[in-house]
Scaffold this active site. Structure first.
Site, short mmCIF file in Angstrom:
data_model
loop_
_atom_site.label_atom_id
_atom_site.label_comp_id
_atom_site.label_asym_id
_atom_site.label_seq_id
_atom_site.Cartn_x
_atom_site.Cartn_y
_atom_site.Cartn_z
N ILE A 157 -7.28 8.08 -0.76
CA ILE A 157 -7.07 6.65 -0.91
C ILE A 157 -7.87 6.00 0.21
O ILE A 157 -7.72 6.35 1.38
CB ILE A 157 -5.57 6.25 -0.85
CG1 ILE A 157 -5.41 4.73 -0.90
CG2 ILE A 157 -4.85 6.84 0.34
CD1 ILE A 157 -3.96 4.27 -1.04
N SER A 158 -8.76 5.08 -0.16
CA SER A 158 -9.66 4.48 0.82
C SER A 158 -8.89 3.70 1.89
O SER A 158 -7.77 3.23 1.67
CB SER A 158 -10.63 3.53 0.12
OG SER A 158 -11.49 4.23 -0.73
N SER A 159 -9.53 3.54 3.03
CA SER A 159 -9.00 2.68 4.08
C SER A 159 -8.82 1.27 3.53
O SER A 159 -9.64 0.78 2.75
CB SER A 159 -9.98 2.66 5.25
OG SER A 159 -9.81 1.50 6.02
N ARG A 207 0.83 -1.21 0.00
CA ARG A 207 0.00 0.00 0.00
C ARG A 207 0.87 1.26 0.00
O ARG A 207 0.48 2.29 -0.53
CB ARG A 207 -0.93 0.00 1.22
CG ARG A 207 -1.96 1.15 1.19
CD ARG A 207 -2.99 0.99 2.28
NE ARG A 207 -4.05 1.98 2.20
CZ ARG A 207 -4.22 2.99 3.05
NH1 ARG A 207 -3.36 3.15 4.06
NH2 ARG A 207 -5.22 3.84 2.92
#
Length: 211
Positions: free
Chosen positions: A59-61, A33
């Site tokens: 940026i999503s969890s 990530r």
């Protein structure tokens, strides 16, 4: 070794909140990530937090990415279309599960950065397009799965047309200003049915493109 351990810890944290299928777990263990996160937030890359990107995007969890991925029921799926590439992290996870990932981004700056990451890290089964994702990608339709990575008030009809028979579309649907529901749509015998899964919060889908 350190990054591998960080990914293992991330998967363990996700698993505490949401039980991961084996193929989704393997995808998270395979993708760093950190490479999708802006430099100033890299120390937070393996925490369960959404993080800011350029152009007022996020940026999503990792927990959200895991849920969206698993809700798509991807085991054995060949092609998936993502609406809203953003950093590219969701597409990278999808690319470890599906043979072909098609991802569309309306903000040129974000797409160029994501394409650079895909190229540098040899993610050759991800295909990108600069466009308003609400139009879909007719050239490669029909898609077995379609994923909205932004909240919509409703799903454009053209996307249901580009969904394969027997396919699944997942989208966060806005019920009210801060109340969004992950919704799963099925296409069976040409008819669309839906079920609600859980509450969520995403950035809104926007029309047009942004250079």
């Amino acid at each position: 070794m350190i990054k591998a351990r960080q990914r293992q810890n991330l998967v363990a944290e996700i698993d505490k909140h949401f039980t991961l299928d084996a193929h989704v777990k393997e995808a998270f263990l395979a993708v760093d990530r950190e490479i999708f996160v802006p430099n100033e937030f890299k120390h937070l890359a393996y925490q369960l937090e959404a993080l800011p990107l350029a152009a007022s995007q996020w940026i999503s969890s990792p927990l959200t990415v895991a849920k969206m991925t698993q809700h798509l029921e991807l085991d054995g799926v060949d092609s998936v279309l993502e609406i809203g590439c953003g950093s590219g992290y969701q597409a990278a996870i999808l690319s470890r599960v599906c043979r072909r990932v098609f991802t569309i981004e309306r903000i040129d700056e974000l797409l160029k950065e994501a394409k650079g990451r895909f190229s540098k890290h040899e993610m050759h089964n991800i295909f990108t397009r600069f466009d308003d994702g609400q139009r879909g990608w007719k050239q490669y339709a029909p898609f077995e799965r379609i994923l909205f990575s932004a909240t919509a008030k409703e799903v454009p009809e053209v996307l249901f047309e580009q969904l394969a028979e027997g396919g699944i579309l997942i989208a966060p649907i806005e019920q009210s200003k801060d109340y969004h529901i992950i919704t799963r749509y099925y296409k069976r015998n040409g008819r669309i049915t839906s079920e609600t899964i859980e509450q969520c919060l995403f950035v809104p889908v926007l029309s047009g493109t942004q250079k």
